[in-house]
Design a protein around this motif. Structure first.
Motif, PDB file in Angstrom:
ATOM      1  N   THR A  31       0.812  -1.216   0.000  1.00  0.00           N
ATOM      2  CA  THR A  31       0.000   0.000   0.000  1.00  0.00           C
ATOM      3  C   THR A  31       0.846   1.267   0.000  1.00  0.00           C
ATOM      4  O   THR A  31       0.577   2.213  -0.756  1.00  0.00           O
ATOM      5  CB  THR A  31      -0.943   0.009   1.220  1.00  0.00           C
ATOM      6  OG1 THR A  31      -1.900  -1.043   1.067  1.00  0.00           O
ATOM      7  CG2 THR A  31      -1.685   1.335   1.335  1.00  0.00           C
ATOM      8  N   LEU A  32       1.887   1.318   0.817  1.00  0.00           N
ATOM      9  CA  LEU A  32       2.714   2.514   0.894  1.00  0.00           C
ATOM     10  C   LEU A  32       3.386   2.824  -0.434  1.00  0.00           C
ATOM     11  O   LEU A  32       3.458   3.975  -0.859  1.00  0.00           O
ATOM     12  CB  LEU A  32       3.770   2.356   1.986  1.00  0.00           C
ATOM     13  CG  LEU A  32       3.235   2.156   3.408  1.00  0.00           C
ATOM     14  CD1 LEU A  32       4.391   1.944   4.381  1.00  0.00           C
ATOM     15  CD2 LEU A  32       2.389   3.327   3.843  1.00  0.00           C
ATOM     16  N   TRP A  33       3.876   1.796  -1.093  1.00  0.00           N
ATOM     17  CA  TRP A  33       4.524   2.013  -2.391  1.00  0.00           C
ATOM     18  C   TRP A  33       3.473   2.386  -3.442  1.00  0.00           C
ATOM     19  O   TRP A  33       3.678   3.297  -4.243  1.00  0.00           O
ATOM     20  CB  TRP A  33       5.289   0.770  -2.833  1.00  0.00           C
ATOM     21  CG  TRP A  33       6.058   0.050  -1.772  1.00  0.00           C
ATOM     22  CD1 TRP A  33       6.165  -1.299  -1.599  1.00  0.00           C
ATOM     23  CD2 TRP A  33       6.875   0.618  -0.711  1.00  0.00           C
ATOM     24  NE1 TRP A  33       6.948  -1.606  -0.524  1.00  0.00           N
ATOM     25  CE2 TRP A  33       7.406  -0.459   0.038  1.00  0.00           C
ATOM     26  CE3 TRP A  33       7.177   1.921  -0.337  1.00  0.00           C
ATOM     27  CZ2 TRP A  33       8.236  -0.264   1.133  1.00  0.00           C
ATOM     28  CZ3 TRP A  33       8.000   2.122   0.777  1.00  0.00           C
ATOM     29  CH2 TRP A  33       8.521   1.038   1.493  1.00  0.00           C
ATOM     30  N   ALA A  34       2.347   1.688  -3.426  1.00  0.00           N
ATOM     31  CA  ALA A  34       1.306   1.933  -4.436  1.00  0.00           C
ATOM     32  C   ALA A  34       0.726   3.336  -4.316  1.00  0.00           C
ATOM     33  O   ALA A  34       0.410   3.971  -5.331  1.00  0.00           O
ATOM     34  CB  ALA A  34       0.204   0.889  -4.302  1.00  0.00           C
ATOM     35  N   GLN A  35       0.554   3.841  -3.109  1.00  0.00           N
ATOM     36  CA  GLN A  35       0.055   5.200  -2.936  1.00  0.00           C
ATOM     37  C   GLN A  35       0.986   6.206  -3.605  1.00  0.00           C
ATOM     38  O   GLN A  35       0.531   7.138  -4.277  1.00  0.00           O
ATOM     39  CB  GLN A  35      -0.088   5.518  -1.447  1.00  0.00           C
ATOM     40  CG  GLN A  35      -1.252   4.829  -0.775  1.00  0.00           C
ATOM     41  CD  GLN A  35      -1.286   5.071   0.721  1.00  0.00           C
ATOM     42  OE1 GLN A  35      -0.251   5.404   1.328  1.00  0.00           O
ATOM     43  NE2 GLN A  35      -2.439   4.899   1.325  1.00  0.00           N
ATOM     44  N   ALA A  36       2.269   6.016  -3.415  1.00  0.00           N
ATOM     45  CA  ALA A  36       3.238   6.927  -4.017  1.00  0.00           C
ATOM     46  C   ALA A  36       3.253   6.798  -5.536  1.00  0.00           C
ATOM     47  O   ALA A  36       3.310   7.801  -6.258  1.00  0.00           O
ATOM     48  CB  ALA A  36       4.622   6.660  -3.451  1.00  0.00           C
ATOM     49  N   TRP A  37       3.215   5.568  -6.042  1.00  0.00           N
ATOM     50  CA  TRP A  37       3.243   5.370  -7.496  1.00  0.00           C
ATOM     51  C   TRP A  37       1.989   5.933  -8.158  1.00  0.00           C
ATOM     52  O   TRP A  37       2.059   6.515  -9.234  1.00  0.00           O
ATOM     53  CB  TRP A  37       3.393   3.887  -7.813  1.00  0.00           C
ATOM     54  CG  TRP A  37       4.649   3.259  -7.268  1.00  0.00           C
ATOM     55  CD1 TRP A  37       5.802   3.900  -6.885  1.00  0.00           C
ATOM     56  CD2 TRP A  37       4.889   1.863  -7.036  1.00  0.00           C
ATOM     57  NE1 TRP A  37       6.729   2.994  -6.429  1.00  0.00           N
ATOM     58  CE2 TRP A  37       6.205   1.732  -6.512  1.00  0.00           C
ATOM     59  CE3 TRP A  37       4.119   0.712  -7.214  1.00  0.00           C
ATOM     60  CZ2 TRP A  37       6.751   0.509  -6.174  1.00  0.00           C
ATOM     61  CZ3 TRP A  37       4.659  -0.515  -6.868  1.00  0.00           C
ATOM     62  CH2 TRP A  37       5.965  -0.621  -6.363  1.00  0.00           C
ATOM     63  N   ALA A  38       0.843   5.763  -7.510  1.00  0.00           N
ATOM     64  CA  ALA A  38      -0.395   6.307  -8.071  1.00  0.00           C
ATOM     65  C   ALA A  38      -0.376   7.827  -8.023  1.00  0.00           C
ATOM     66  O   ALA A  38      -0.825   8.499  -8.961  1.00  0.00           O
ATOM     67  CB  ALA A  38      -1.604   5.759  -7.325  1.00  0.00           C
ATOM     68  N   ALA A  39       0.141   8.402  -6.937  1.00  0.00           N
ATOM     69  CA  ALA A  39       0.245   9.851  -6.842  1.00  0.00           C
ATOM     70  C   ALA A  39       1.153  10.416  -7.919  1.00  0.00           C
ATOM     71  O   ALA A  39       1.009  11.570  -8.326  1.00  0.00           O
ATOM     72  CB  ALA A  39       0.762  10.251  -5.462  1.00  0.00           C
ATOM     73  N   ASP A  40       2.077   9.594  -8.407  1.00  0.00           N
ATOM     74  CA  ASP A  40       2.981  10.032  -9.469  1.00  0.00           C
ATOM     75  C   ASP A  40       2.410   9.777 -10.864  1.00  0.00           C
ATOM     76  O   ASP A  40       3.081  10.007 -11.860  1.00  0.00           O
ATOM     77  CB  ASP A  40       4.340   9.334  -9.328  1.00  0.00           C
ATOM     78  CG  ASP A  40       5.425  10.023 -10.145  1.00  0.00           C
ATOM     79  OD1 ASP A  40       5.599  11.249  -9.955  1.00  0.00           O
ATOM     80  OD2 ASP A  40       6.063   9.364 -10.982  1.00  0.00           O
ATOM     81  N   GLY A  41       1.177   9.267 -10.954  1.00  0.00           N
ATOM     82  CA  GLY A  41       0.526   9.157 -12.252  1.00  0.00           C
ATOM     83  C   GLY A  41       0.458   7.767 -12.844  1.00  0.00           C
ATOM     84  O   GLY A  41       0.264   7.624 -14.052  1.00  0.00           O
ATOM     85  N   ASN A  42       0.583   6.725 -12.012  1.00  0.00           N
ATOM     86  CA  ASN A  42       0.469   5.344 -12.478  1.00  0.00           C
ATOM     87  C   ASN A  42      -0.784   4.690 -11.894  1.00  0.00           C
ATOM     88  O   ASN A  42      -1.168   4.987 -10.764  1.00  0.00           O
ATOM     89  CB  ASN A  42       1.687   4.525 -12.035  1.00  0.00           C
ATOM     90  CG  ASN A  42       2.997   5.127 -12.469  1.00  0.00           C
ATOM     91  OD1 ASN A  42       3.365   5.080 -13.631  1.00  0.00           O
ATOM     92  ND2 ASN A  42       3.720   5.718 -11.520  1.00  0.00           N
TER      93      ASN A  42
END
Length: 309
Positions: free
Chosen positions: A72-83
């Motif tokens: 979750t922590l990694w995915a939140q950051a990746w989604a916030a970056d446009g993925n």
């Protein structure tokens, strides 16, 4: 105060080059049924970025005994970056095994095959489904797909990253995947390193720590987790070793239910900054991000280590 995952680049590189928009898109959950495998149910959590344009796709596979909460922590950051990030849950090696005490028995070649087939199935479904709840799947750029996972999910990632060739007589690699990140990878259970990993030609990032071991579960040492990286074909291969980081810190969850606890700020910030650069470089062709990633070793504190081949 901004969430920690919105400013890691400023900490590591002295520049806000990869600072992300704080806007978040919808998060949708579903249980997809694979009729070709006897109706096997594959739970998914779809995490979309804000906006309406096309976006790269990253799949995340949990570790042994995990769930859709993994990463979750990694995915939140990746989604916030446009993925767009798609979490997968794998029946037979997910949290359901914790009730029966079957951790070791679930860590099998058969379960690894089932996990790889879950990945193939989800990619097939993403190409068929225009929408899942509030998530507009027509936005997914299926020409730019990444794969990631932690622990047994890292093994899943290594298997599907091998490309179209057969694995043990089975077609487990998936050519639709263009780049991959493995948190806490380990050597193959059935093949030598060259046979298991020498065929991985896509960009691949291995992430581990100096305390990345589970002695109560297996005999894999922190040094063993570097072996897949060293056996891969050169070109676009990266290794990050974080000093003092243990196995559970790479699971990407605030509450892991283990004595080691969640990732400390340094581990979080370094992982988010490095992986965000990697996805930008590989899934978007961002030359500036690739140049920053190549210089990552210059920014790390003493004790951390970064290699590229």
């Amino acid at each position: 105060m901004k969430p920690w995952f919105l400013f890691p680049a400023a900490l590591l590189f002295g520049t806000p080059a990869i600072a992300a928009s704080p806007a978040a898109g919808p998060v949708c959950e579903a249980q997809w049924r694979d009729a070709a495998r006897g109706g096997r149910i594959v739970p998914v959590r779809i995490r979309m970025p804000a906006g309406t344009g096309k976006v790269p796709v990253i799949l995340f596979s949990h570790g042994l005994g995990g769930s859709l909460d993994a990463g979750t922590l990694w995915a939140q950051a990746w989604a916030a970056d446009g993925n767009a990030v798609i979490h997968l849950q794998h029946a037979g090696s997910d949290s359901g095994i914790l009730r029966g005490g079957g951790l070791r028995s679930a860590m099998s070649a058969e379960q690894l095959v089932a996990r790889a087939e879950d990945v193939h199935f989800v990619l097939d479904e993403l190409a068929k489904r225009p929408r899942e709840g509030a998530c507009d799947l027509a936005r997914l750029d299926l020409a730019h797909i990444g794969m990631s996972g932690h622990s047994f999910g890292a093994q899943t990632t290594l298997v599907v990253a091998r490309g179209p060739g057969p694995t043990g007589g089975l077609q487990l690699g998936d050519a639709r995947i263009r780049a991959a990140i493995a948190f806490s990878p380990q050597p193959s259970m059935v093949q030598d390193d060259a046979a298991a990993f020498g065929g991985i030609i896509m960009p691949f990032f291995s992430i581990t720590g100096t305390r990345d071991a589970l002695p109560w579960l297996n005999h894999v040492t922190p040094q063993d987790r570097e072996r897949p990286f060293r056996a891969m074909a050169p070109g676009g291969k990266y290794l990050l070793v974080l000093d003092g980081a243990n196995h559970m810190m790479f699971g990407g969850q605030d509450r892991m239910g283990m004595p080691e606890g969640p990732p400390v700020p340094h581990v979080r910030q370094t992982v988010v900054a490095a992986t965000t650069l990697f996805w930008r470089a590989t899934l978007r062709g961002d030359a500036a991000a690739r140049a920053q990633l190549d210089r990552l070793g210059e920014t790390l504190p003493a004790g951390d280590r970064f290699e590229r081949r």
